[in-house]
Write an enzyme that holds these catalytic residues in place. Structure first.
Site: not given
Length: 342
Positions: A155, A268, A322
């Site tokens: 990730d 993010y 994921h």
């Protein structure tokens, strides 16, 4: 891509006097227990999740080191050539625990908590992946004097691993890049935020913190299934989670710290800088392993090819969304062992 989340319930607050009475009672109870319990029997919070796994406990130990104003937590064990494991969101070092014993049979493993996340404390100067890579390098190369590490990331940790290899090629022997479209030449920040509802949501200022607030565990428990195999983020309808209650509890424990919750969302919010940093980064020329969710290898490879010039193997993980390690640990372990020992 927009996906649905189970609605979050909010806790109703009791009247102030009742809350104060309960708080005082809890303090007295906890204080009494703390005074009566032998200090030798206490288990540090970061060690609770693995305390019932004697094999893990016998191999690995928790350590801390100060790096540029941040106290970094990492778990290390094993012997042999060094391997650094870097987690993404919303996980910590603990995201690797299932495969760490197998890796430790032939390697010295360092599973880290990124600055400000997990049980690492303090605030890094930035949550962009280039900055975080410098913190990781400060721990691994400067503090621990390890200058021949294979660096594996999942990730956002994969983007940190790429930046580590790009900035410090002389200290990096191999690169493992697990399931992340790389922000950069092939995909800019505004486009990146359209990939999933959560990327756009987490990128907002203050709003995610205000909404998640004291429902951290419920939010995480609702999120994990969405990006699992056949979850809604992949166009499916499954709401199965590959995480146990104990695993969710461990992640909720750390992300319930307000600083860690905000730090996770800052990963993010750094997308624009991540794109610029990737564009200007030197290509990683070391042997690279790319692993992705089932059916995603071509799409993700298209985003990493401009910056990784020596991909020796690219493979998607069967029946995994994921969460590659949790959903197919045997496959991931076999691929990593073959790559690291090759």
């Amino acid at each position: 891509m927009i996906t649905e989340t189970r609605p979050l319930t909010r806790r109703f607050h009791r009247p102030a006097r009742t809350a104060a009475t309960l708080a005082l009672t809890l303090l007295l109870t906890i204080g009494g227990a703390a005074c009566s319990a032998p200090t030798g029997d206490s288990v540090a919070p970061y060690a609770v999740a693995t305390q019932d796994d004697p094999a893990f406990q016998g191999t690995f130990r928790h350590e801390f080191a100060d790096v540029d104003g941040v106290r970094m937590h990492y778990v290390t064990g094993g012997s042999g050539t060094p391997v650094v494991l870097i987690h993404g969101w919303p996980q910590t070092w603990y995201g690797w625990w299932q495969i760490m014993p197998a890796l430790a049979e032939h390697h010295t493993v360092y599973a880290i908590d990124l600055p400000g996340l997990g049980d690492s404390t303090g605030t890094p100067t930035g949550y962009d992946k280039a900055t975080l890579a410098r913190y990781v390098h400060g721990l691994i190369a400067d503090k621990l004097q390890v200058r021949d590490a294979a660096v594996i990331g999942h990730d956002f940790g994969a983007a940190v691993a790429f930046q580590y290899a790009s900035q410090f090629p002389g200290d990096t022997t191999r690169l493992g890049y697990l399931d992340l479209p790389l922000p950069g030449p092939a995909i800019d920040a505004s486009t990146y935020r359209t990939l999933s509802w959560h990327i756009a949501f987490h990128s907002q200022r203050r709003i995610p913190e205000a909404i998640v607030d004291d429902d951290v565990r419920e939010y995480l428990a609702s999120f994990y299934p969405q990006v699992s195999f056949e979850g809604t983020a992949f166009g499916g309808t499954s709401d199965r989670s590959p995480f146990t209650d104990g695993e969710i509890n461990e992640y909720a424990r750390t992300y319930s710290r307000p600083e860690a919750l905000s730090g996770g969302f800052e990963l993010y919010r750094a997308l624009e800088k991540d794109v610029r940093d990737t564009v200007s980064a030197a290509p990683a020329r070391i042997p690279t392993l790319l692993m992705t969710a089932q059916g995603q290898v071509d799409a993700i490879r298209a985003t990493v090819d401009p910056r990784m010039t020596n991909i020796v193997r690219a493979v998607d993980v069967p029946r995994a969304g994921h969460w590659l390690v949790e959903e197919n640990p045997q496959f991931v372990t076999e691929e990593l062992v073959r790559f690291l020992d090759g």
